[in-house]
Design a protein around this motif. Structure first.
Motif, PDB file in Angstrom:
ATOM      1  N   TYR A 281       6.388  16.367  -0.121  1.00 29.53           N
ATOM      2  CA  TYR A 281       5.197  15.549  -0.290  1.00 29.53           C
ATOM      3  C   TYR A 281       5.614  14.095  -0.504  1.00 29.53           C
ATOM      4  N   ASN A 282       5.094  13.192   0.309  1.00 28.74           N
ATOM      5  CA  ASN A 282       5.504  11.791   0.220  1.00 28.74           C
ATOM      6  C   ASN A 282       4.610  11.046  -0.773  1.00 28.74           C
ATOM      7  N   TYR A 283       5.107  10.946  -2.012  1.00 29.71           N
ATOM      8  CA  TYR A 283       4.261  10.427  -3.101  1.00 29.71           C
ATOM      9  C   TYR A 283       3.831   8.995  -2.893  1.00 29.71           C
ATOM     10  N   GLU A 284       4.816   8.160  -2.545  1.00 29.89           N
ATOM     11  CA  GLU A 284       4.525   6.739  -2.391  1.00 29.89           C
ATOM     12  C   GLU A 284       3.459   6.526  -1.310  1.00 29.89           C
ATOM     13  N   TRP A 285       3.636   7.206  -0.185  1.00 30.76           N
ATOM     14  CA  TRP A 285       2.716   7.011   0.931  1.00 30.76           C
ATOM     15  C   TRP A 285       1.315   7.475   0.565  1.00 30.76           C
ATOM     16  N   TRP A 286       1.241   8.627  -0.060  1.00 29.22           N
ATOM     17  CA  TRP A 286      -0.087   9.151  -0.400  1.00 29.22           C
ATOM     18  C   TRP A 286      -0.748   8.343  -1.498  1.00 29.22           C
ATOM     19  N   ALA A 287       0.048   7.798  -2.440  1.00 30.87           N
ATOM     20  CA  ALA A 287      -0.551   6.970  -3.488  1.00 30.87           C
ATOM     21  C   ALA A 287      -1.267   5.778  -2.861  1.00 30.87           C
ATOM     22  N   ASP A 288      -0.692   5.238  -1.793  1.00 28.05           N
ATOM     23  CA  ASP A 288      -1.311   4.100  -1.113  1.00 28.05           C
ATOM     24  C   ASP A 288      -2.498   4.501  -0.256  1.00 28.05           C
ATOM     25  N   ASN A 289      -2.376   5.628   0.432  1.00 24.82           N
ATOM     26  CA  ASN A 289      -3.336   5.912   1.503  1.00 24.82           C
ATOM     27  C   ASN A 289      -4.315   7.036   1.214  1.00 24.82           C
ATOM     28  N   ARG A 290      -4.177   7.655   0.037  1.00 23.92           N
ATOM     29  CA  ARG A 290      -4.968   8.833  -0.260  1.00 23.92           C
ATOM     30  C   ARG A 290      -6.475   8.582  -0.163  1.00 23.92           C
ATOM     31  N   ASP A 291      -6.934   7.515  -0.815  1.00 21.76           N
ATOM     32  CA  ASP A 291      -8.376   7.265  -0.869  1.00 21.76           C
ATOM     33  C   ASP A 291      -8.928   6.897   0.499  1.00 21.76           C
ATOM     34  N   ASP A 292      -8.164   6.065   1.205  1.00 17.37           N
ATOM     35  CA  ASP A 292      -8.614   5.615   2.518  1.00 17.37           C
ATOM     36  C   ASP A 292      -8.700   6.778   3.490  1.00 17.37           C
TER      37      ASP A 292
END
Lengths: 421, 366
Positions: B344-355
């Motif tokens: 699971y790519n934490y950094e990427w999802w933290a940025d893009n999760r909501d969008d």
């Protein structure tokens, strides 16, 4: 005639004060006493209900985190022309460095990052990364150093986002709640593939109306039977109406899942008696049908109970009188009985509709994708994305929608025409 | 009057003393079989060592992020230790709601002396996060589907192959994991998945691939839904957490098998709320030191099929406490199960999760 007018001066009370004044004084005392009596409840409601709701709704416009975390940057950034195609100059980056040093110390930079990430994906990690390295910067040439940390600092869109949300208050959450935003050229709707809230709001209203209608159609005959049976039987039936009312919401919803699913009781029965082919079982849940069926069942008591108590007050002699005057069964019902029960329908409909419009557990479990409500998105933003501003804005939209519908209802049906018994 | 006063003072003094003796510690976790495994592996032995401490279980982990924020705003945090998934830990850390942890001073070293930071290694994905288990989101399928003509799904793309494997699928009602799997089955190389997803076209590509099976998907939002649907025959294949599938297969003996291909690794662990008073913080740290040492993490695997987060715990994993079967082959980290895995790519999802979630929900609704 004329002598009576001649006598009429101001009427006096026994102690000589004008009656009007004396009456007003007595009434005032009474009103004060009444006010004192309701004061505890009133205060209780203000403190535990109105104030928290007001505070929550205030979040829909509140944006102090940006100017509070980046005070200097915001001040300097005011002079930067957002329509220019170039990132701001060294002065802004110097201010940013000063602000970030303090913010990283207090660990508020990541909060700001999460806040701005709602507006532009990627800002969250930009601030997290920069906060970690801001301590190691050397004085001077900050623009270059920041862009070396992350090239996004050179991205004009990042700066436009910061500038657009640099005020203490923002309309951004409200715009987002109606699928819009302030873009480069002012107000615009978001891309088609991201529009969801207006659509969900509309669906919530349509489904809630459908649920209110089915509740009325199903609840009316039941309430009539309850009101007209001898007390012995009607009490028994009443327990059957109330029993589900006392059962946990989740239990009832799960029971519907067991009944409605494709390998569930209803489908199994239909297949067994040969009405439905085994390979083409009915899809009764994970869609709007499921939401309407389960919610109608859950909200039915809220329709039956007001209807029942109103029907109890309709005297049977009205219908008898109509019949003795020559009306047939239908006319007697439609012209005499039914109009007398309209206040009950009104009360039940308002109750069911307002409860339905805010539901989210049942739609979440049986609604699939086509049966979910706007409350499901509010719940997501409260508990998952932590975007409480948007959740609050959606809440305000939903609340005002209910108030508007309430007003329309008052205009059409009249709110004094609603009776709970 | 005086004697009354003395009595009252004595009573008050007594309450103070007894309060100091009996200490309550509120630990928040997920409930169900997972909390039960923590009770047996961590709480019970800890309370046996510290008879004065009472551990209160709160099953609020699913709403932990929102509740912690509300508590913190109200200035009254009543939780001492909270079990959350890593993505939530990152969010809590960003919001300043979780305390930063120094692994080498606050956590126990491995038995051979390796410092905790090395023993946990890459799994320390946030400054505030203390990893506990490695779990994975993966697929289970029914083994008795007549329409499949004896074929069994071998790889993840079977999920998207409704010709060979007809029937309903159960997928999570959020983009995370689904879009990665969709891209993998649409010919994107594993190492390029997040680069592709970072472009609008990549997101469209993933959603287009998911659209090919949209009519066959029943979406889930709670981890228990897929196992239930598999057991009922409501779906033929579905994703959920590997521990849930273990219990369907091994404990309930349902005709279900695991498809480990491209399982997505994720982490679950502890955080300590920021700003705890001195005494409670000391107690929480003491508990954490004990509960995340090598033996304790290995013990938990006796009760649930999630892999311990420490490297040094892996060799200590033994048999299931009640079923008596070897647990190692049921761990997501077992080499046979972990041929193809995605972290699971934490950094990427933290940025893009909501969008991405907004896009995904719009796609679902229309």
């Amino acid at each position: 005639m004329s002598d009576t007018t001649a006598q009429s001066g101001p009427m006096l009370a026994a102690d000589g004060t004008p009656l009007k004044v004396s009456l007003a004084r007595a009434l005032r005392r009474q009103k004060l006493r009444a006010l004192m009596l309701i004061a505890p409840l009133f205060l209780f409601i203000v403190i535990t209900f109105l104030a928290p709701i007001g505070d929550m709704l205030f979040r829909s416009v509140e944006n102090a985190i940006v100017p509070d975390t980046l005070p200097e940057t915001v001040a300097v950034l005011a002079d930067w022309d957002a329509s220019s195609e170039e990132a701001p100059g060294e002065d802004v980056f110097t201010a940013l460095h000063a602000d970030l040093l303090i913010a990283a110390e207090e660990k508020t930079h990541t909060r700001l990052g999460s806040r701005l990430n709602y507006e532009m994906p990627g800002i969250s990690s930009l601030f997290r990364k920069s906060g970690r390295k801001v301590d190691d910067m050397t004085p001077g040439n900050y623009k270059e150093q920041f862009i070396a940390i992350d090239k996004d600092w050179g991205n004009v869109d990042v700066w436009r986002t910061i500038k657009r949300f640099s005020g203490d208050y923002t309309a951004g959450y409200f715009l987002a709640s109606i699928d819009a935003k302030i873009g480069h050229d002012g107000f615009e709707f978001v891309d088609e593939d991201q529009r969801i809230y207006l659509f969900l709001l509309w669906r919530t209203i349509v489904l809630s109306v459908a649920i209110t209608l089915t509740c009325t159609i199903l609840g009316y005959p039941v309430a009539w039977i309850l009101a007209n049976l001898p007390l012995r039987y009607s009490n028994l039936l009443m327990i059957l109406v109330l029993l589900p009312f006392w059962t946990s919401l989740l239990v009832r919803t799960s029971a519907w899942i067991v009944l409605l699913q494709q390998q569930g009781v209803i489908n199994d029965t239909l297949v067994a008696i040969g009405l439905v082919d085994d390979l083409n079982r009915l899809e009764l849940m994970h869609n709007q049908t499921g939401t309407i069926i389960a919610m109608t069942h859950i909200l039915l008591p809220f329709m039956i109970l007001p209807l029942y108590s109103v029907m109890k007050t309709v005297s049977p002699s009205y219908v008898r009188a109509a019949k003795s005057l020559g009306a047939n069964d239908w006319t007697a019902f439609w012209k005499v009985y039914f109009p007398n029960t309209v206040p009950g329908i009104g009360a039940g409909a308002v109750l069911v509709f307002i409860l339905a419009i805010g539901y989210y557990i049942t739609p979440e479990l049986v609604g699939g994708t086509s049966g979910i409500f706007i409350s499901n998105r509010i719940a997501y933003h409260i508990s998952s994305s932590l975007n409480w501003g948007l959740a609050a804005a959606l809440g305000v939209v939903l609340l005002s929608m209910i108030l508007i519908l309430y007003w329309v209802y008052d205009k059409i049906v009249g709110i004094d025409n609603v009776k709970l018994g | 009057m005086k004697s009354m006063l003395t009595l009252a003072t004595a009573a008050a003094a007594l309450t103070v003393v007894s309060a100091a003796q009996a200490e309550d510690m509120t630990i928040v976790s997920w409930g169900g079989a997972y909390s039960a495994s923590q009770q047996k592996a961590y709480h019970d032995p800890y309370m046996a060592m510290h008879p004065d401490v009472t551990i209160i279980n709160d099953e609020s982990s699913a709403e932990a992020v929102a509740k912690l924020r509300a508590m913190s705003e109200a200035g009254n945090v009543t939780w001492d230790v909270v079990d959350v998934v890593a993505a939530d830990a990152i969010r809590l850390c960003d919001e300043g709601l979780a305390m930063e942890i120094d692994p080498d001073t606050m956590l126990a070293p491995a038995p051979d002396g390796t410092p905790a930071s090395k023993d946990f290694g890459d799994l320390l994905v946030s400054e505030c996060f203390i990893p506990q288990i490695v779990y994975s989101t993966t697929f289970g399928y029914r083994t008795d589907v007549a329409e499949w003509g004896g074929k069994t799904p071998e790889d993840i793309c079977a999920v998207f192959d409704t010709d060979t494997f007809p029937g309903k699928r159960s997928l999570e009602k959020r983009p995370i994991n689904n879009v990665e799997w969709a891209l993998l089955c649409d010919g994107v190389a594993p190492e390029d998945v997040y680069d592709v997803l970072s472009t609008p076209e990549g997101v469209d590509k993933a959603l287009a691939k998911l659209a090919t099976i949209k009519d066959d998907v029943v979406w889930w939002s709670a981890g228990a839904e897929t196992p239930q649907r598999l057991a009922d025959g409501e779906v033929v294949i579905g994703s959920t957490y590997n521990g849930r599938l273990f219990s369907v297969i091994e404990e309930q003996k349902q005709p279900v098998a695991m498809l480990w291909d491209w399982q997505v690794f994720d982490l679950d662990g502890w955080i300590i709320p920021a700003g705890l008073p001195e005494a409670r913080l000391k107690r929480a740290l003491d508990y954490i030191y004990f509960a995340t040492d090598t033996q304790r993490l290995a013990d938990q695997a006796k009760y649930i099929s999630y892999g311990p987060a420490r490297k040094s715990s892996a060799p200590l994993v033994g048999k299931h406490a009640e079923l008596g079967i070897e647990m190692a082959p049921h761990m997501p980290t077992d080499p046979k199960n972990a041929v193809h895995t995605l972290l699971y790519n934490y950094e990427w999802w933290a940025d893009n999760r909501d969008d991405l979630d907004a896009k995904f929900q719009a796609w679902l609704a229309n």
